[in-house]
Design an enzyme around this catalytic site. Structure first.
Site, PDB file in Angstrom:
ATOM      1  N   CYS A  42      -2.120  33.569  10.415  1.00  0.00           N
ATOM      2  CA  CYS A  42      -1.813  34.223  11.692  1.00  0.00           C
ATOM      3  C   CYS A  42      -1.399  33.230  12.761  1.00  0.00           C
ATOM      4  O   CYS A  42      -2.096  33.031  13.753  1.00  0.00           O
ATOM      5  CB  CYS A  42      -3.020  35.019  12.139  1.00  0.00           C
ATOM      6  SG  CYS A  42      -3.473  36.209  10.885  1.00  0.00           S
ATOM      7  N   GLU A  43      -0.270  32.576  12.541  1.00  0.00           N
ATOM      8  CA  GLU A  43       0.298  31.652  13.518  1.00  0.00           C
ATOM      9  C   GLU A  43       1.786  31.592  13.281  1.00  0.00           C
ATOM     10  O   GLU A  43       2.223  31.548  12.128  1.00  0.00           O
ATOM     11  CB  GLU A  43      -0.216  30.217  13.298  1.00  0.00           C
ATOM     12  CG  GLU A  43      -1.660  30.037  13.544  1.00  0.00           C
ATOM     13  CD  GLU A  43      -1.988  28.662  14.098  1.00  0.00           C
ATOM     14  OE1 GLU A  43      -1.114  28.020  14.714  1.00  0.00           O
ATOM     15  OE2 GLU A  43      -3.127  28.252  13.911  1.00  0.00           O
ATOM     16  N   ARG A  97       3.049   7.712  -0.240  1.00  0.00           N
ATOM     17  CA  ARG A  97       4.056   8.753  -0.357  1.00  0.00           C
ATOM     18  C   ARG A  97       5.093   8.486  -1.454  1.00  0.00           C
ATOM     19  O   ARG A  97       5.425   9.368  -2.232  1.00  0.00           O
ATOM     20  CB  ARG A  97       4.804   8.866   0.982  1.00  0.00           C
ATOM     21  CG  ARG A  97       5.837   9.980   1.028  1.00  0.00           C
ATOM     22  CD  ARG A  97       6.749   9.804   2.239  1.00  0.00           C
ATOM     23  NE  ARG A  97       6.041   9.524   3.456  1.00  0.00           N
ATOM     24  CZ  ARG A  97       5.590  10.441   4.307  1.00  0.00           C
ATOM     25  NH1 ARG A  97       5.786  11.712   4.066  1.00  0.00           N
ATOM     26  NH2 ARG A  97       4.947  10.076   5.411  1.00  0.00           N
ATOM     27  N   TYR A 109       0.447  14.066   0.818  1.00  0.00           N
ATOM     28  CA  TYR A 109       0.007  14.688   2.063  1.00  0.00           C
ATOM     29  C   TYR A 109       0.141  16.204   2.010  1.00  0.00           C
ATOM     30  O   TYR A 109       0.376  16.854   3.018  1.00  0.00           O
ATOM     31  CB  TYR A 109       0.774  14.086   3.259  1.00  0.00           C
ATOM     32  CG  TYR A 109       0.673  12.575   3.310  1.00  0.00           C
ATOM     33  CD1 TYR A 109      -0.543  11.961   3.596  1.00  0.00           C
ATOM     34  CD2 TYR A 109       1.763  11.759   3.009  1.00  0.00           C
ATOM     35  CE1 TYR A 109      -0.662  10.583   3.614  1.00  0.00           C
ATOM     36  CE2 TYR A 109       1.661  10.371   3.029  1.00  0.00           C
ATOM     37  CZ  TYR A 109       0.444   9.790   3.331  1.00  0.00           C
ATOM     38  OH  TYR A 109       0.323   8.423   3.354  1.00  0.00           O
ATOM     39  N   ARG A 130       2.727  20.037   6.358  1.00  0.00           N
ATOM     40  CA  ARG A 130       3.764  19.115   6.848  1.00  0.00           C
ATOM     41  C   ARG A 130       4.856  19.789   7.680  1.00  0.00           C
ATOM     42  O   ARG A 130       5.225  19.268   8.729  1.00  0.00           O
ATOM     43  CB  ARG A 130       4.387  18.309   5.703  1.00  0.00           C
ATOM     44  CG  ARG A 130       3.355  17.499   4.888  1.00  0.00           C
ATOM     45  CD  ARG A 130       3.956  16.421   4.014  1.00  0.00           C
ATOM     46  NE  ARG A 130       4.509  15.343   4.792  1.00  0.00           N
ATOM     47  CZ  ARG A 130       5.778  15.195   5.086  1.00  0.00           C
ATOM     48  NH1 ARG A 130       6.670  16.010   4.593  1.00  0.00           N
ATOM     49  NH2 ARG A 130       6.175  14.206   5.857  1.00  0.00           N
ATOM     50  N   TYR A 137       4.765  18.277  11.382  1.00  0.00           N
ATOM     51  CA  TYR A 137       5.788  17.249  11.664  1.00  0.00           C
ATOM     52  C   TYR A 137       7.206  17.815  11.688  1.00  0.00           C
ATOM     53  O   TYR A 137       8.163  17.052  11.639  1.00  0.00           O
ATOM     54  CB  TYR A 137       5.768  16.132  10.618  1.00  0.00           C
ATOM     55  CG  TYR A 137       4.403  15.649  10.210  1.00  0.00           C
ATOM     56  CD1 TYR A 137       3.620  14.888  11.075  1.00  0.00           C
ATOM     57  CD2 TYR A 137       3.902  15.930   8.945  1.00  0.00           C
ATOM     58  CE1 TYR A 137       2.365  14.436  10.680  1.00  0.00           C
ATOM     59  CE2 TYR A 137       2.650  15.482   8.555  1.00  0.00           C
ATOM     60  CZ  TYR A 137       1.889  14.737   9.423  1.00  0.00           C
ATOM     61  OH  TYR A 137       0.665  14.295   9.033  1.00  0.00           O
ATOM     62  N   GLU A 174       0.821  -1.219   0.000  1.00  0.00           N
ATOM     63  CA  GLU A 174       0.000   0.000   0.000  1.00  0.00           C
ATOM     64  C   GLU A 174       0.852   1.265   0.000  1.00  0.00           C
ATOM     65  O   GLU A 174       0.730   2.100   0.895  1.00  0.00           O
ATOM     66  CB  GLU A 174      -0.899   0.024   1.248  1.00  0.00           C
ATOM     67  CG  GLU A 174      -1.807  -1.167   1.436  1.00  0.00           C
ATOM     68  CD  GLU A 174      -2.509  -1.151   2.809  1.00  0.00           C
ATOM     69  OE1 GLU A 174      -2.126  -0.352   3.677  1.00  0.00           O
ATOM     70  OE2 GLU A 174      -3.432  -1.952   2.990  1.00  0.00           O
TER      71      GLU A 174
HETATM   72  N1  LLP Z   1      -1.616   1.988   4.550  1.00  0.00           N
HETATM   73  C1  LLP Z   1      -2.111   2.435   5.724  1.00  0.00           C
HETATM   74  C2  LLP Z   1      -2.989   1.565   6.503  1.00  0.00           C
HETATM   75  C3  LLP Z   1      -1.764   3.729   6.167  1.00  0.00           C
HETATM   76  O1  LLP Z   1      -2.244   4.161   7.332  1.00  0.00           O
HETATM   77  C4  LLP Z   1      -0.909   4.540   5.382  1.00  0.00           C
HETATM   78  C5  LLP Z   1      -0.546   5.886   5.819  1.00  0.00           C
HETATM   79  C6  LLP Z   1      -0.437   4.032   4.156  1.00  0.00           C
HETATM   80  C7  LLP Z   1      -0.803   2.742   3.774  1.00  0.00           C
HETATM   81  C8  LLP Z   1       0.450   4.804   3.236  1.00  0.00           C
HETATM   82  O2  LLP Z   1       1.659   5.129   3.830  1.00  0.00           O
HETATM   83  P1  LLP Z   1       2.823   5.787   2.923  1.00  0.00           P
HETATM   84  O3  LLP Z   1       3.252   4.758   1.914  1.00  0.00           O
HETATM   85  O4  LLP Z   1       2.250   6.985   2.304  1.00  0.00           O
HETATM   86  O5  LLP Z   1       3.886   6.107   3.899  1.00  0.00           O
HETATM   87  N2  LLP Z   1       0.467  12.750   6.845  1.00  0.00           N
HETATM   88  C9  LLP Z   1       1.728  12.103   7.129  1.00  0.00           C
HETATM   89  C10 LLP Z   1       1.712  10.647   6.749  1.00  0.00           C
HETATM   90  C11 LLP Z   1       0.559   9.871   7.365  1.00  0.00           C
HETATM   91  C12 LLP Z   1       0.526   8.436   6.935  1.00  0.00           C
HETATM   92  C13 LLP Z   1      -0.721   7.759   7.379  1.00  0.00           C
HETATM   93  N3  LLP Z   1      -0.909   6.412   6.929  1.00  0.00           N
HETATM   94  C14 LLP Z   1       2.848  12.872   6.433  1.00  0.00           C
HETATM   95  O6  LLP Z   1       2.579  13.883   5.795  1.00  0.00           O
HETATM   96  O7  LLP Z   1       4.012  12.508   6.569  1.00  0.00           O
END
Ligand code: LLP
Length: 441
Positions: free
Chosen positions: A370-371, A304, A399, A340, A344, A301
Site C-alpha cells: 500500500c504505497e 554486486r 541487494y 531497489r 534508488y 571487496e
Molecule cells: N565494501 C564496503 C565497505 C561497502 O560499504 C560496500 C557496499 C562494499 C564493499 C560492496 O560494494 P559493491 O561491490 O557491492 O558495490 N544497497 C545498494 C548498495 C549499497 C552498497 C553499500 N556498500 C544498492 O542496492 O545499490
C-alpha cells in the site's frame, strides 16, 4: 527437494570459459536459468522466488581471482550484497575472503565455512562491543576502523581479551565517483572513514600500543561505479599514505581497495554489450597500476558485481488493470522483496517467462504493497501481460533478498540455487508463524 533438467552439465564448470553476462535465456519461447525451466521452479517452490545461478557466481568470482593472480591478493566478497549461507559457502570453497559489517554477518561466515573466518575483514562505522569481541575471538584478518573512537574501543577490547587486533584505518580519499548519492561514500562529506590527511597522526598514536597492530590501510569509495579511474585515484592516495606510514615504523602488510565495481542494469538480455571479463580485467589493471610495487597483500571487496546478474526475482502476475490511460501489472512480489526501484529509482529489466507476441505498450509493473513507491517499473514497454503469467525481474541477485523486509506483514521470498543440471532450495519461504514468532501479546 530439487529439480533437474535432462543434461549432465558438471558442477563448477565456470572455469576459464566465457559465459553470457546473465544465466537467463529463452529456450524457444520459454525463459530458463542455465537450462532449468522457470515455470517448473515456480510450480515447485511458488512465487515470489529468487533464482540464482551458481555457475554465474563462480564465474564472476573467478574473474577477480584470475585478474589479480599476478600479485598477492584476496577477494573478500561483500556479504551484504547477498548473505545467503549457500552462496557464502560456495564462494568460501573457491577461497573467498569476506567483507562483513556486523556480528550477524560474522555468524553467517562462521556457519557457511569456519575456515574462512581468517579471511574476514570487518567494516562499518558503528561497530558494537559484542561485535568487536566476537570478531577478535574469531581471529579475523583485520578490522577496518572508521574513527578514532572505534580505535580506542578496539584497543580496550583487545586488551581485555588478550588478543592483539590487526587493523586498517578506513581513509576517506575525497574522490568523487559518479553513482547514486545514497551509495556514494568517498567524499569528505560522508560519514565513512577518516579524512586521509588526518590518518598519519592517528596511526602514530598506535605505534607503541601492545594491543593494536596497524596491519593495513583500507578505502571504499562507493557502489555501482562504472568507470575505473576513481578506484585508481583512491588507491594511489592510499599507496602514498602507506609509504609515509612505513617510514613512521608501521608494518603495513595489507591494502584494502574496497568494493564498488558496477554492472549494466540497462542492457537487454542477450545484447552481449556488457562483458564481465573485460570489466574486471580493466578494473584489475587500473588497481595494479595504481598499486605499483606495493609489497603488500591487496584486498578487494566486490559484492554486486559477483551476484547481481546471477539472480532474478520470479513473480506471478495477480491482476492487470487499467486506471484511466495507465495499465498496471500487479505482481505478487513487492517493494519488501526488492526495494531497489523504490529506494534508488533503480532500473531492472523485466521479462515475461513465456515470450510475448505482438505489439508492445507501456505498463507500470507494481506490487500489492500500500504505497505508490511500490513499483518495479514505470511506463515499461512490454508485450501484452495477462493475469497468472510469470515475470522475471532481472539483476536482482545483489541487494535484493539481503534488503528484503516484512513490510505489510508479507513473508519474505524463498530462494533457489541452480547448480549445473540441478536446482536446489537454499531458503524455504518464511511462514507467518515464524514472522510473528518473537512478538509478545
Ligand atoms: N565494501 C564496503 C565497505 C561497502 O560499504 C560496500 C557496499 C562494499 C564493499 C560492496 O560494494 P559493491 O561491490 O557491492 O558495490 N544497497 C545498494 C548498495 C549499497 C552498497 C553499500 N556498500 C544498492 O542496492 O545499490
Amino acid at each position: 527437494m530439487s529439480i533437474r533438467n535432462g543434461k549432465t552439465a558438471g558442477k563448477g564448470s565456470a572455469g576459464k570459459k566465457q559465459i553470457a553476462a546473465r544465466p537467463f535465456h529463452y529456450r524457444g519461447r520459454e525463459l530458463a536459468c542455465d537450462g532449468i525451466s522457470l515455470e517448473a521452479l515456480a510450480a515447485e517452490y511458488g512465487t515470489p522466488l529468487y533464482v540464482y545461478s551458481a555457475e554465474q557466481i563462480r564465474y564472476r568470482f573467478g574473474l577477480f581471482q584470475q585478474a589479480l593472480a599476478g600479485r598477492e591478493a584476496t577477494v573478500c566478497y561483500a556479504v551484504k550484497a547477498n548473505s545467503s549461507l549457500a552462496i557464502l559457502r560456495l564462494l568460501a570453497e573457491m577461497g573467498a575472503g569476506f567483507d562483513i559489517v556486523s556480528g550477524g554477518e560474522l555468524e553467517r561466515v562462521r556457519r557457511a565455512n569456519k575456515a574462512a573466518l581468517k579471511r574476514v575483514v570487518f567494516s562499518g562505522a558503528g561497530k558494537l562491543v559484542w561485535e568487536i569481541d566476537a570478531a577478535l575471538k574469531a581471529g579475523i584478518l583485520m578490522f577496518n576502523v572508521e574513527s578514532e573512537g572505534e580505535l580506542e574501543v578496539l584497543a580496550e577490547r583487545a586488551e581485555a581479551l588478550g588478543i592483539r587486533a590487526r587493523f586498517a584505518l578506513r581513509v576517506n580519499p575525497d574522490v568523487f565517483a559518479e553513482t547514486h548519492p545514497y551509495i556514494s561514500t568517498g567524499l569528505g562529506e560522508h560519514k565513512f572513514g577518516v579524512a586521509i590527511g588526518k590518518a598519519r597522526a592517528i596511526y602514530r598514536k598506535t605505534l607503541r600500543s601492545k594491543w593494536l597492530d596497524a596491519a593495513g590501510v583500507s578505502v571504499h569509495i562507493g557502489s555501482q561505479i562504472r568507470s575505473v579511474e576513481p578506484f585508481a585515484a583512491a588507491l594511489k592516495r592510499v599507496v602514498a599514505l602507506v609509504a609515509e606510514l612505513r617510514s613512521d615504523g608501521h608494518m603495513i602488510r595489507t591494502v584494502d581497495a574496497g568494493g564498488g565495481l558496477g554492472v549494466d542494469y540497462e542492457e537487454t538480455i542477450g545484447a552481449g554489450t556488457f562483458d564481465p571479463a573485460r570489466e574486471v580485467a580493466a578494473y584489475a589493471a587500473a588497481l595494479d597500476e595504481a598499486a605499483g610495487e606495493l609489497n603488500a597483500r591487496l584486498l578487494v571487496e566486490p559484492g554486486r558485481f559477483i551476484v547481481a546478474q546471477a539472480g532474478g526475482l520470479l513473480t506471478r502476475v495477480s491482476f492487470v488493470k487499467k486506471n484511466g490511460e495507465k495499465t498496471f501489472v500487479i505482481a505478487d512480489a513487492a517493494m519488501n522483496d526488492l526495494i531497489r526501484p523504490a529506494l534508488y529509482q533503480a532500473h531492472h529489466e523485466i521479462l515475461p517467462v513465456v515470450k510475448g507476441r505482438g505489439a508492445t505498450a507501456p505498463v507500470d509493473v507494481v506490487g500489492p504493497v500500500c504505497e505508490s513507491g511500490d513499483f518495479f517499473a514505470h511506463d515499461r514497454e512490454m508485450t501484452r501481460v495477462k493475469a497468472d503469467e510469470l515475470l522475471l525481474v532481472l539483476d536482482a541477485g545483489a541487494y535484493g533478498m539481503s534488503q528484503s523486509s516484512n513490510y505489510n506483514t508479507r513473508v519474505r521470498p524463498a530462494e533457489v540455487l541452480v547448480d549445473g543440471s540441478e536446482a536446489r532450495l537454499i531458503r524455504r519461504r518464511e511462514t507467518l508463524k515464524e514472522l510473528m514468532a518473537g512478538e509478545i501479546l
